[in-house]
Design a protein around this motif. Structure first.
Motif, PDB file in Angstrom:
ATOM      1  N   VAL A   1      39.727  -1.097  52.277  1.00  0.00           N
ATOM      2  CA  VAL A   1      38.719  -1.920  52.949  1.00  0.00           C
ATOM      3  C   VAL A   1      38.036  -1.084  54.016  1.00  0.00           C
ATOM      4  N   LEU A   2      36.721  -1.062  53.961  1.00  0.00           N
ATOM      5  CA  LEU A   2      35.919  -0.300  54.914  1.00  0.00           C
ATOM      6  C   LEU A   2      35.395  -1.158  56.051  1.00  0.00           C
ATOM      7  N   SER A   3      35.075  -2.422  55.747  1.00  0.00           N
ATOM      8  CA  SER A   3      34.545  -3.284  56.806  1.00  0.00           C
ATOM      9  C   SER A   3      34.686  -4.745  56.416  1.00  0.00           C
TER      10      SER A   3
ATOM     11  N   VAL B   1      33.470  -8.582  52.561  1.00  0.00           N
ATOM     12  CA  VAL B   1      34.457  -7.507  52.638  1.00  0.00           C
ATOM     13  C   VAL B   1      33.969  -6.344  51.776  1.00  0.00           C
ATOM     14  N   THR B   2      33.762  -5.199  52.412  1.00  0.00           N
ATOM     15  CA  THR B   2      33.300  -4.001  51.713  1.00  0.00           C
ATOM     16  C   THR B   2      34.467  -3.037  51.544  1.00  0.00           C
TER      17      THR B   2
ATOM     18  N   TYR C   1      32.666  -7.818  48.304  1.00  0.00           N
ATOM     19  CA  TYR C   1      33.157  -9.125  47.889  1.00  0.00           C
ATOM     20  C   TYR C   1      32.869 -10.152  48.983  1.00  0.00           C
ATOM     21  N   ARG C   2      32.690 -11.398  48.547  1.00  0.00           N
ATOM     22  CA  ARG C   2      32.380 -12.479  49.505  1.00  0.00           C
ATOM     23  C   ARG C   2      33.273 -13.681  49.239  1.00  0.00           C
TER      24      ARG C   2
ATOM     25  N   LEU D   1      41.847  -2.840  61.275  1.00  0.00           N
ATOM     26  CA  LEU D   1      40.935  -3.683  60.508  1.00  0.00           C
ATOM     27  C   LEU D   1      40.286  -4.761  61.359  1.00  0.00           C
ATOM     28  N   VAL D   2      41.066  -5.352  62.295  1.00  0.00           N
ATOM     29  CA  VAL D   2      40.517  -6.468  63.064  1.00  0.00           C
ATOM     30  C   VAL D   2      39.886  -6.030  64.377  1.00  0.00           C
TER      31      VAL D   2
END
Length: 365
Positions: free
Chosen positions: A148-150, A159-160, A166-167, A182-183
Motif C-alpha cells: 500500500v502506497l497511500s 487505497v493505492t 481500489y475504492r 500507514l496511518v
C-alpha cells in the motif's frame, strides 16, 4: 497468491490492509456478512491448500495440539495469583511434584508452578491458511504482493498499491509493524513500537527428554526476577529434537530491517535466555541451536488498539497486539468487522480505545 479466477476490480464494499491473522479474520467476518471484501497483503502468500474443516468453521482447530501449560513464579506473587484465579487453576505444584511430572523443569526455593491441562499449541501457518481459505470460499478476494502506497480518506476511500487503485466505503488497517507509517499521513500518531524478537530453539542434551516426542507442556514465567518481561517455552514441533524458549521482549527495530543485524552485534536476550536455561532447564544445551526473528508491535501498555480513526470513522484500526494477540484473533476480527459496519461491538472495546493515548488523539484532531 491471488487466484487467476479473481480478476482485479476497483470497487469493493470493504478493504482490509494486512493479511495476518487479525486482518484475515476481520475479512472473513465481513465476507460472511455478505460484504464484497478485498484483503491486501504486501508479501507473497503461500498457495492455499484445501481446508478439511467445514467451510463455516474457521476457528483455530485448523492447527492445534493440547500440551498443557506450566506457569512458574514466586509463591504468593500477585501476578501469579491473578493468573491462577483467571485460569481457575487449583493444582499448584511444588519443586518435588514438578520434577516428578515434568523432569525437564526445575524450580528454585520459594517458587511454585501452576498446571493448566487445557492449554496447547497453535500451528500459526495452518490456522492462517484455513481462515484465508474460508474467506475466499465466502467470495472474498485476497491480493498479495501489493504494498500500500497511500490511503485517501473520504466517504469512499481510495487505497493505492504498487499494483492498482481500489475504492470502498470502509477500511480496516491491520498492518502490524507497518500500521504506524500507514496511518501517519492521516494525521494519527499511534505510539506503536516494533520490536525485533529473537526466536530461539535449544537442543536437548539427551534426545527425546523435553521435545514434542514426549508431549512436553508449554511453560511461561510470571514475576521471576531472572525473567524480566517473562519467558515462555513450547515443544518446537517445526524442529524435532529442539525446544523453543523465548524472551517475551526484544529490541526496537525498523520493520523493513528486522532480519538484519550488524555482524557481531550483542544479543542480550539470548544471553538472558542462556542463563535462564542453565538454571531452570538444565536438560537443554545452554546455547541456542537455531535463532530466528519475528516482530512484536507493542503499545506502551501492551494492550491492543481496536478503534475507529477519531476523524475518519470509516477507517478502523487493529494494532499493537504486543506478541499476545494471535490466540484472540477470532473475536478481534469480529469486533473489527462490527466497528467497520457501524455496529455496537459484541464486546466492549473501551479498554482498547485510541483516546487512552492523548498525544495520538491531539495530533489527529
Amino acid at each position: 497468491m491471488a487466484a487467476p479466477s479473481q480478476p482485479q476490480r476497483a470497487t469493493y464494499d470493504a478493504i482490509v490492509i494486512g493479511a495476518g491473522i487479525q486482518g484475515s479474520f476481520a475479512a472473513y467476518h465481513l465476507a460472511q456478512r455478505h460484504r464484497d471484501t478485498l484483503l491486501l497483503e504486501q508479501v507473497l502468500v503461500a498457495p492455499i491448500l484445501p481446508c478439511p474443516l467445514p467451510c463455516h468453521v474457521p476457528d483455530m482447530a485448523a492447527g492445534r495440539r493440547r500440551t498443557g501449560l506450566v506457569v512458574l513464579g514466586p509463591a504468593g506473587a500477585p501476578e501469579l495469583e491473578g493468573c491462577r484465579r483467571s485460569l481457575g487453576v487449583t493444582k499448584v505444584l511444588d519443586a518435588v511434584t514438578l520434577a516428578q511430572c515434568f523432569p525437564g523443569l526445575q524450580l528454585h526455593p520459594g517458587e511454585v508452578a501452576l498446571w493448566d491441562g487445557t492449554a496447547g499449541v497453535l500451528f500459526a501457518d495452518r490456522a492462517l491458511r484455513a481462515v484465508q481459505d474460508v474467506f475466499r470460499r465466502h467470495g472474498g478476494t485476497l491480493r498479495d504482493g501489493e504494498k500500500v502506497l497511500s490511503i485517501q480518506p473520504g466517504p469512499v476511500l481510495t487505497v493505492t498499491t504498487t499494483a492498482g487503485v481500489y475504492r470502498a466505503p470502509r477500511l480496516i488497517v491491520t498492518a502490524g509493524a507497518w500500521t504506524k507509517a500507514l496511518v501517519a499521513p492521516l494525521g494519527l500518531r499511534l505510539p506503536l513500537q516494533p520490536l525485533r524478537i529473537d526466536v530461539c530453539y535449544w537442543r536437548e542434551k539427551e534426545p527425546g527428554t523435553l521435545s514434542a516426542s514426549r508431549a512436553s507442556p508449554c511453560f511461561m514465567t510470571l514475576g521471576l526476577s531472572q525473567a524480566p518481561h517473562g519467558i515462555y517455552g513450547l515443544p518446537a514441533l517445526e524442529y524435532p529434537g529442539l525446544v523453543k524458549v523465548c524472551h517475551h521482549h526484544g529490541s526496537p527495530t525498523d520493520p523493513e530491517e528486522r532480519d538484519w543485524a550488524p555482524p557481531g552485534a550483542p544479543r542480550p536476550d539470548v544471553t538472558l535466555l542462556s542463563s535462564f536455561i542453565s538454571s531452570y532447564l538444565p536438560g537443554l544445551e545452554p546455547q541456542p541451536a537455531v535463532v530466528e526473528t519475528c516482530l512484536y508491535t507493542n503499545t506502551p501498555d501492551e494492550d491492543f488498539i481496536l478503534d475507529r480513526h477519531p476523524k475518519f470513522s470509516n477507517i478502523i484500526i487493529g494494532a499493537g497486539f504486543s506478541g499476545h494477540g494471535f490466540k484472540l484473533a477470532p473475536v478481534v476480527g469480529k469486533l473489527l468487522c462490527e466497528l467497520s459496519l457501524g455496529e455496537e461491538p459484541s464486546h466492549s472495546t473501551a479498554p482498547f480505545a485510541i483516546t487512552r493515548f492523548p498525544g495520538a488523539l491531539q495530533a489527529a484532531l
